[in-house]
Design a protein around this motif. Structure first.
Motif, PDB file in Angstrom:
ATOM      1  N   MET A   1       0.852  -1.171   0.000  1.00 38.96           N
ATOM      2  CA  MET A   1       0.000   0.000   0.000  1.00 38.96           C
ATOM      3  C   MET A   1       0.897   1.234   0.000  1.00 38.96           C
ATOM      4  O   MET A   1       1.930   1.255   0.662  1.00 38.96           O
ATOM      5  CB  MET A   1      -0.888  -0.044   1.247  1.00 38.96           C
ATOM      6  N   ARG A   2       0.471   2.243  -0.718  1.00 39.31           N
ATOM      7  CA  ARG A   2       1.255   3.474  -0.743  1.00 39.31           C
ATOM      8  C   ARG A   2       1.052   4.233   0.576  1.00 39.31           C
ATOM      9  O   ARG A   2      -0.006   4.125   1.198  1.00 39.31           O
ATOM     10  CB  ARG A   2       0.828   4.346  -1.921  1.00 39.31           C
ATOM     11  N   SER A  33     -11.353   9.690   2.593  1.00 40.30           N
ATOM     12  CA  SER A  33     -11.711   8.389   2.027  1.00 40.30           C
ATOM     13  C   SER A  33     -12.971   7.773   2.642  1.00 40.30           C
ATOM     14  O   SER A  33     -13.539   6.854   2.074  1.00 40.30           O
ATOM     15  CB  SER A  33     -10.552   7.406   2.197  1.00 40.30           C
ATOM     16  N   HIS A  68      -7.143  -9.528   0.648  1.00 42.30           N
ATOM     17  CA  HIS A  68      -7.608  -8.348  -0.089  1.00 42.30           C
ATOM     18  C   HIS A  68      -9.005  -8.603  -0.669  1.00 42.30           C
ATOM     19  O   HIS A  68      -9.872  -7.718  -0.627  1.00 42.30           O
ATOM     20  CB  HIS A  68      -6.626  -7.987  -1.203  1.00 42.30           C
ATOM     21  N   ASP A  78      -5.591  12.158   2.955  1.00 45.63           N
ATOM     22  CA  ASP A  78      -6.030  10.975   2.198  1.00 45.63           C
ATOM     23  C   ASP A  78      -7.013  10.151   3.017  1.00 45.63           C
ATOM     24  O   ASP A  78      -8.059   9.727   2.523  1.00 45.63           O
ATOM     25  CB  ASP A  78      -4.840  10.073   1.843  1.00 45.63           C
ATOM     26  N   GLY A 124      -8.630   1.496  -7.698  1.00 46.29           N
ATOM     27  CA  GLY A 124      -7.774   2.658  -7.889  1.00 46.29           C
ATOM     28  C   GLY A 124      -8.051   3.839  -6.983  1.00 46.29           C
ATOM     29  O   GLY A 124      -7.387   4.866  -7.104  1.00 46.29           O
ATOM     30  N   SER A 125      -9.021   3.736  -6.088  1.00 46.41           N
ATOM     31  CA  SER A 125      -9.280   4.839  -5.164  1.00 46.41           C
ATOM     32  C   SER A 125      -9.319   4.319  -3.736  1.00 46.41           C
ATOM     33  O   SER A 125      -9.485   3.118  -3.501  1.00 46.41           O
ATOM     34  CB  SER A 125     -10.587   5.548  -5.516  1.00 46.41           C
ATOM     35  N   LEU A 126      -9.177   5.220  -2.794  1.00 40.97           N
ATOM     36  CA  LEU A 126      -9.216   4.844  -1.383  1.00 40.97           C
ATOM     37  C   LEU A 126     -10.651   4.789  -0.890  1.00 40.97           C
ATOM     38  O   LEU A 126     -11.460   5.659  -1.206  1.00 40.97           O
ATOM     39  CB  LEU A 126      -8.447   5.855  -0.543  1.00 40.97           C
ATOM     40  N   GLU A 139      -7.507   0.274  -0.700  1.00 35.52           N
ATOM     41  CA  GLU A 139      -7.600   0.696  -2.087  1.00 35.52           C
ATOM     42  C   GLU A 139      -8.549  -0.238  -2.814  1.00 35.52           C
ATOM     43  O   GLU A 139      -8.449  -1.450  -2.698  1.00 35.52           O
ATOM     44  CB  GLU A 139      -6.225   0.670  -2.745  1.00 35.52           C
ATOM     45  N   LEU A 182      -0.046   6.871   3.164  1.00 33.97           N
ATOM     46  CA  LEU A 182      -1.209   7.751   3.160  1.00 33.97           C
ATOM     47  C   LEU A 182      -0.973   8.949   4.068  1.00 33.97           C
ATOM     48  O   LEU A 182      -0.295   8.845   5.087  1.00 33.97           O
ATOM     49  CB  LEU A 182      -2.451   6.998   3.637  1.00 33.97           C
ATOM     50  N   ARG A 196     -12.345  -6.555   0.217  1.00 35.73           N
ATOM     51  CA  ARG A 196     -13.172  -5.988  -0.866  1.00 35.73           C
ATOM     52  C   ARG A 196     -14.631  -6.456  -0.773  1.00 35.73           C
ATOM     53  O   ARG A 196     -15.561  -5.677  -0.955  1.00 35.73           O
ATOM     54  CB  ARG A 196     -12.572  -6.385  -2.224  1.00 35.73           C
TER      55      ARG A 196
END
Length: 165
Positions: free
Chosen positions: A1-2, A12, A153, A8, A60-62, A57, A4, A157
């Motif tokens: 994960m990038r 979200s 993941h 951010d 493509g979005s948080l 994520e 945050l 989701r």
């Protein structure tokens, strides 16, 4: 994960008001988190232990959700429970029922969805062996850590889809 930022994370959230998102207690060590080992960011509110938060994520979005942690009866040290995200088994209070208010009209009517999750929301660290569950552990299976992370993941989701459905 990038990694945050506070902005951010606060922007979200999909199942709480902007005011609630602004008041959410963020992890104290946000800049020092092991971002490369995280598939999602989960934490308990340091100022309100009955609140927890999850940011992942998706497409493509948080997507962030506010969670309520139920305070159930304490289980014995020999009783085991399993997290629905990472399938780590814990003894005692290592797993908690966490509920999220649904989005839209169902949420305004008070509808929620819940899952039994690691009480500290450190699922990615358990999967990678960076953290061990007290008295229990990860289910012994032949999947690689990457495959376990992909399954977790998908479980995250699926939970987020239930929140937004």
């Amino acid at each position: 994960m990038r990694p945050l930022t506070e902005h951010d994370i606060r922007t979200s959230f999909i199942n709480c008001s902007k005011g609630e998102a602004k008041r959410a207690g963020l992890p104290r060590d946000l800049a020092d988190l092991p971002w490369d080992d995280l598939d999602f960011l989960g934490w308990r509110d340091p100022g309100a232990p009955e609140r927890a938060y999850l940011v992942a994520e998706a497409d493509g979005s948080l997507v962030g959700v506010a969670l309520r942690v139920t305070s159930g009866a304490s289980r014995s040290f020999t009783a085991r429970s399993m997290c629905s995200f990472c399938l780590t088994t814990h003894t005692g209070g290592g797993v908690a029922l966490m509920t999220a208010r649904r989005t839209g009209e169902p949420g305004r009517q008070g509808n929620t969805v819940g899952q039994y999750l690691c009480a500290d929301l450190a699922c990615p660290l358990y999967l990678r062996g960076k953290k061990e569950a007290a008295g229990a552990g990860v289910v012994d299976e032949s999947l690689t850590p990457a495959e376990k992370a992909a399954r977790a993941h998908a479980n995250v989701r699926a939970f987020l889809d239930k929140v937004t459905a």
